[in-house]
Design a protein around this motif. Structure first.
Motif, PDB file in Angstrom:
ATOM      1  N   UNK A  52      36.809  48.820  43.081  1.00  0.00           N
ATOM      2  CA  UNK A  52      37.787  48.299  43.853  1.00  0.00           C
ATOM      3  C   UNK A  52      38.093  46.834  43.451  1.00  0.00           C
ATOM      4  N   UNK A  53      36.878  46.144  43.139  1.00  0.00           N
ATOM      5  CA  UNK A  53      37.121  44.671  42.965  1.00  0.00           C
ATOM      6  C   UNK A  53      37.997  44.510  41.512  1.00  0.00           C
ATOM      7  N   UNK A  54      37.989  45.500  40.624  1.00  0.00           N
ATOM      8  CA  UNK A  54      38.784  45.493  39.431  1.00  0.00           C
ATOM      9  C   UNK A  54      40.132  45.775  39.996  1.00  0.00           C
ATOM     10  N   UNK A  55      40.366  46.607  40.457  1.00  0.00           N
ATOM     11  CA  UNK A  55      41.752  46.970  40.938  1.00  0.00           C
ATOM     12  C   UNK A  55      42.374  46.047  41.753  1.00  0.00           C
ATOM     13  N   UNK A  56      41.678  45.297  42.658  1.00  0.00           N
ATOM     14  CA  UNK A  56      42.097  44.147  43.585  1.00  0.00           C
ATOM     15  C   UNK A  56      42.313  43.019  42.534  1.00  0.00           C
ATOM     16  N   UNK A  57      41.879  42.681  41.546  1.00  0.00           N
ATOM     17  CA  UNK A  57      41.903  41.733  40.594  1.00  0.00           C
ATOM     18  C   UNK A  57      43.460  42.308  39.819  1.00  0.00           C
ATOM     19  N   UNK A  58      43.514  43.205  39.552  1.00  0.00           N
ATOM     20  CA  UNK A  58      44.664  43.891  38.762  1.00  0.00           C
ATOM     21  C   UNK A  58      45.834  43.779  39.587  1.00  0.00           C
TER      22      UNK A  58
END
Length: 77
Positions: A45-51
């Motif tokens: 989720x953190x990576x997706x939010x960053x993307x």
């Protein structure tokens, strides 16, 4: 519907193992595997939010970009 699973073996520093067990207990999860799965979901989720944040910044700058493999869940328009 059947959920498939992948079995892994993980070696953690003692402090992380203790934290994982504590997290499992505090959140009443059935196993440390369930606690580890929650941790991995949070990382994803953190990576997706960053993307999405980076995509929004690129769109605002007029430089819309997409990852080559597009595996992060973002779709090209």
């Amino acid at each position: 519907m059947t959920n498939s699973v992948t079995r892994i073996s993980a070696t953690l520093p003692e402090e992380l193992g203790v934290y994982l067990s504590s997290y499992q207990e505090r959140h009443q999860l059935e196993s440390r595997s369930a606690a580890l799965a929650e941790a991995i979901r949070a990382l994803r989720e953190r990576e997706l939010e960053q993307a999405y944040r980076e995509l929004g910044e690129a769109q605002a700058a007029g430089l819309e970009t997409y990852p080559v493999d597009n595996l992060d869940g973002l779709e090209q328009a």
